[in-house]
Design an enzyme around this catalytic site. Structure first.
Site, PDB file in Angstrom:
ATOM      1  CG  HIS A 104       0.173  -3.852  -2.280  1.00 53.37           C
ATOM      2  ND1 HIS A 104       0.285  -5.196  -1.999  1.00 53.37           N
ATOM      3  CD2 HIS A 104       0.627  -3.198  -1.180  1.00 53.37           C
ATOM      4  CE1 HIS A 104       0.780  -5.351  -0.774  1.00 53.37           C
ATOM      5  NE2 HIS A 104       0.988  -4.157  -0.261  1.00 53.37           N
TER       6      HIS A 104
ATOM      7  CE1 TYR B 187      -3.098 -14.559  -5.706  1.00 52.09           C
ATOM      8  CE2 TYR B 187      -1.678 -12.618  -5.753  1.00 52.09           C
ATOM      9  CZ  TYR B 187      -2.922 -13.195  -5.565  1.00 52.09           C
ATOM     10  OH  TYR B 187      -3.986 -12.410  -5.231  1.00 52.09           O
TER      11      TYR B 187
ATOM     12  N   PRO C 283     -10.746 -17.466  -3.980  1.00 45.60           N
ATOM     13  CG  PRO C 283      -9.721 -17.968  -1.951  1.00 45.60           C
ATOM     14  CD  PRO C 283     -10.704 -18.503  -2.944  1.00 45.60           C
TER      15      PRO C 283
ATOM     16  CE  LYS D 160     -10.339  -9.347  -9.745  1.00 36.85           C
ATOM     17  NZ  LYS D 160      -9.898  -7.977  -9.553  1.00 36.85           N
TER      18      LYS D 160
ATOM     19  CE1 TYR E 256      -4.288 -10.285  -7.779  1.00 28.81           C
ATOM     20  CE2 TYR E 256      -4.384  -8.016  -6.994  1.00 28.81           C
ATOM     21  CZ  TYR E 256      -4.206  -9.368  -6.740  1.00 28.81           C
ATOM     22  OH  TYR E 256      -3.963  -9.805  -5.451  1.00 28.81           O
TER      23      TYR E 256
END
Length: 388
Positions: free
Chosen positions: A72, A200, A292, A296, A383
């Site tokens: 991704h 998200y 979550p 991480k 990220y």
């Protein structure tokens, strides 16, 4: 029996540490409280930072990940009418890999099987002795018999509820914790993902996340009150609520189906300092928990294993400074990653007790993110994973 390193906890961090040590000629043994089938049945996150991917390749277990995983190059963040695409590759030159934790664990088991590395499953009544001395040892019960492992060092990879952190005296350790007033209701379904990247989604009814395991297996989450139970949520109710919390163009394309797993997980941020005491060294959830939201948990455990494996290998080669510095080195990265997870959680979730002010601040944050390449770069850097 005697081994150089006794690893308590047979999840991915404990198994990876054992494999890295053994590949370097260090004799390690793993004690796991649950059965192998139980460990492999755990449904966990599947977003791997580039650093973790590199470690798995170094350990000789990256072939299937590279073949079956999904790279991704970005993610989608949507809230308060604003949608932002965070282009990891463009902003940082890095990507993340979608590859389930269960698959990582399976690959590690198979690699350890090939070299006949000892792993004791269903090890009960594990106890740590003399960790602050020169001759630590671990006792446990297995197949009704009592066992003792004399060792040079102990690695506590046994999670938040394990014995390792509790073996550090309360006068020595300092714990920091923030418990969030909600949980994540998650389902696993044999349906295609709603988008090519993770979504998200912040909404006035609560946060939602659309994730995936592969092209035909999706993992979706909803923010729910801590008082909710799985039994209160039928599949139909879940899908209806998820559609409500997604932007219309995604809700319209969402493919629904029966769930094959459903659970509710509470959220907390937790860090225990120090991550070492005498000859006992903590790694992963034994020392820290993150919500979550920023993906991480497993990745932080992997960075701990990176630091600890190299420190132990260096120690047996005659250089002890890395091991002396392990706690400080690991915690520096833990705090930064925890900050990111905390900030993502604050930006995307509803906190009803904090009122309208926080909601407007969240709106301003997302709008700033949408219009600031610098803010997008900062999010992307965190990220994909800060450097080790």
């Amino acid at each position: 029996m005697r081994h150089q390193v006794c690893i308590i906890g047979g999840g991915p961090s404990g198994l990876l540490l054992s494999l890295l040590l053994r590949r370097a000629g260090v004799d390690a043994v793993v004690l796991e409280r649950r059965s192998r089938d139980y460990v492999l049945s755990r449904i966990r996150a599947g977003v791997l930072e580039q650093g973790l991917c590199d470690i798995l390749r170094e350990a000789g277990v990256g072939e299937r990940m590279d073949r079956e995983g999904f790279v991704h190059d970005g993610t989608i963040i949507t809230a308060h009418g604003t949608t932002v695409h965070i282009d990891f590759k463009k902003l940082t030159g890095k990507s993340v890999m979608i590859y389930g934790q269960t698959e990582v664990t399976q690959d590690l088991y198979q690699a350890l099987d090939r070299i006949d590395a000892p792993v004791f499953h269903e090890a009960e009544d594990v106890a740590i002795h003399d960790a602050d001395g020169d001759a630590p040892y671990v006792t446990f019960r297995h197949d009704v018999q009592q066992h003792r492992i004399d060792c040079d060092y102990i690695a506590g990879c046994d999670g938040f509820h394990g014995v390792s952190r509790q073996s550090i005296p309360q006068a020595v350790r300092r714990e920091y914790e923030s418990v969030y007033p909600f949980g994540w209701l998650g389902i696993l379904s044999e349906t295609p993902p709603v988008a090519d990247e993770l979504v998200y989604s912040g909404h006035e009814r609560g946060f939602a996340l659309c994730s995936m395991r592969n092209a035909n297996l999706s993992r979706h989450y909803l923010q729910v009150p801590l008082t909710d139970t799985v039994e209160q949520w039928s599949d139909e109710a879940f899908w209806t609520e998820l559609k409500c919390r997604l932007p219309s163009h995604l809700a319209e394309t969402l493919v629904t189906g029966p769930s094959i797993e459903k659970s509710i997980a509470p959220l907390r941020s937790f860090i225990s300092e120090p991550m070492s005491w005498g000859r006992l060294y903590l790694a992963g959830d034994a020392a820290h928990i993150v919500p979550p939201t920023g993906a991480k948990g497993l990745n932080l455990a992997a960075s701990d294993v990176y630091y600890l494996s190299r420190a132990l290998i260096a120690k047996y080669a005659g250089e002890g400074q890395l091991l002396a510095d392990y706690s400080a080195t690991a915690l520096a990265r833990v705090w930064k990653a925890s900050r990111f997870s905390w900030s993502m959680t604050r930006m995307m979730h509803q906190f009803p007790a904090e009122g309208a002010f926080l909601s407007r601040m969240q709106q301003a944050e997302v709008e700033y993110l949408a219009n600031s390449p610098a803010a997008q770069t900062a999010l992307a850097e965190n990220y994909v994973g800060l450097p080790y």
